[in-house]
Motif scaffolding. Sequence first.
Motif, PDB file in Angstrom:
ATOM      1  N   ALA A  61      -2.098  20.954  -9.503  1.00 50.64           N
ATOM      2  CA  ALA A  61      -2.214  20.955  -7.991  1.00 50.64           C
ATOM      3  C   ALA A  61      -3.807  21.405  -7.623  1.00 50.64           C
ATOM      4  N   TRP A  62      -4.452  20.825  -6.882  1.00 52.62           N
ATOM      5  CA  TRP A  62      -5.853  20.861  -6.299  1.00 52.62           C
ATOM      6  C   TRP A  62      -6.086  22.133  -5.856  1.00 52.62           C
ATOM      7  N   ASP A  63      -4.864  22.729  -5.152  1.00 56.75           N
ATOM      8  CA  ASP A  63      -5.042  23.896  -4.378  1.00 56.75           C
ATOM      9  C   ASP A  63      -4.325  25.126  -4.942  1.00 56.75           C
TER      10      ASP A  63
ATOM     11  N   ASP B 266      -2.165   9.645  -6.745  1.00 64.06           N
ATOM     12  CA  ASP B 266      -2.065   9.999  -8.148  1.00 64.06           C
ATOM     13  C   ASP B 266      -2.244  11.520  -7.967  1.00 64.06           C
ATOM     14  N   ASP B 267      -2.839  12.143  -6.949  1.00 63.57           N
ATOM     15  CA  ASP B 267      -3.141  13.745  -6.811  1.00 63.57           C
ATOM     16  C   ASP B 267      -2.102  14.486  -5.976  1.00 63.57           C
ATOM     17  N   ARG B 268      -1.297  13.783  -5.406  1.00 66.17           N
ATOM     18  CA  ARG B 268      -0.243  14.476  -4.704  1.00 66.17           C
ATOM     19  C   ARG B 268       0.641  15.120  -5.494  1.00 66.17           C
ATOM     20  N   ASP B 269       1.434  16.081  -4.770  1.00 69.05           N
ATOM     21  CA  ASP B 269       2.718  16.823  -5.341  1.00 69.05           C
ATOM     22  C   ASP B 269       2.486  17.212  -7.035  1.00 69.05           C
ATOM     23  N   LYS B 270       1.413  17.590  -7.413  1.00 70.51           N
ATOM     24  CA  LYS B 270       1.086  17.961  -8.726  1.00 70.51           C
ATOM     25  C   LYS B 270       1.726  19.532  -9.260  1.00 70.51           C
ATOM     26  N   PRO B 271       2.118  19.647 -10.383  1.00 70.51           N
ATOM     27  CA  PRO B 271       2.444  21.091 -10.506  1.00 70.51           C
ATOM     28  C   PRO B 271       1.391  21.923 -10.518  1.00 70.51           C
ATOM     29  N   LEU B 272       1.749  23.432 -10.349  1.00 70.83           N
ATOM     30  CA  LEU B 272       0.605  24.463 -10.715  1.00 70.83           C
ATOM     31  C   LEU B 272       0.444  24.409 -11.990  1.00 70.83           C
ATOM     32  N   LEU B 273      -0.613  24.830 -12.386  1.00 74.98           N
ATOM     33  CA  LEU B 273      -1.274  24.720 -13.937  1.00 74.98           C
ATOM     34  C   LEU B 273      -0.252  25.677 -14.648  1.00 74.98           C
ATOM     35  N   SER B 274       0.338  26.959 -14.081  1.00 69.87           N
ATOM     36  CA  SER B 274       0.958  27.649 -14.697  1.00 69.87           C
ATOM     37  C   SER B 274       2.418  27.215 -15.102  1.00 69.87           C
ATOM     38  N   GLU B 275       2.847  25.884 -14.529  1.00 65.68           N
ATOM     39  CA  GLU B 275       4.038  25.281 -14.604  1.00 65.68           C
ATOM     40  C   GLU B 275       3.883  24.174 -15.654  1.00 65.68           C
ATOM     41  N   ILE B 276       2.967  23.988 -16.268  1.00 61.78           N
ATOM     42  CA  ILE B 276       2.632  22.928 -17.194  1.00 61.78           C
ATOM     43  C   ILE B 276       2.741  23.533 -18.666  1.00 61.78           C
ATOM     44  N   ALA B 277       3.571  22.928 -19.441  1.00 63.45           N
ATOM     45  CA  ALA B 277       3.643  23.629 -20.748  1.00 63.45           C
ATOM     46  C   ALA B 277       2.569  23.201 -21.647  1.00 63.45           C
TER      47      ALA B 277
END
Length: 91
Positions: free
Chosen positions: A48-50, A72-83
């Motif tokens: 997520a950009w924000d 492609d940049d909408r509704d992305k996970p937080l960095l901490s949610e990426i394994a």
Amino acid sequence: SVVLAEDDTKKLFIPAGFAHGFYTLGEENYLIIKLSALHEDACSQTFAWDDEEVAIDWPFLNKTVEPILSPDDRDKPLLSEIAVSSLPKYK
């Protein structure tokens, strides 16, 4: 952050595997990218950009207006949610 403008000749090098993002201030823009290898979607990861934990201070961004994001940049996970195991490996 770095500001690139049409009236200068600055270029920006981003190493492979380094998270990066950009936004434009104009209505019509061109972005030329030189890659070190062919692009593969499987080797890309977006967060997520924000993301408040990453706390990117997007200069010039009006905090009262939502930016226009590419699909492609909408509704992305937080960095901490990426394994970590799902992140691409770079040589």
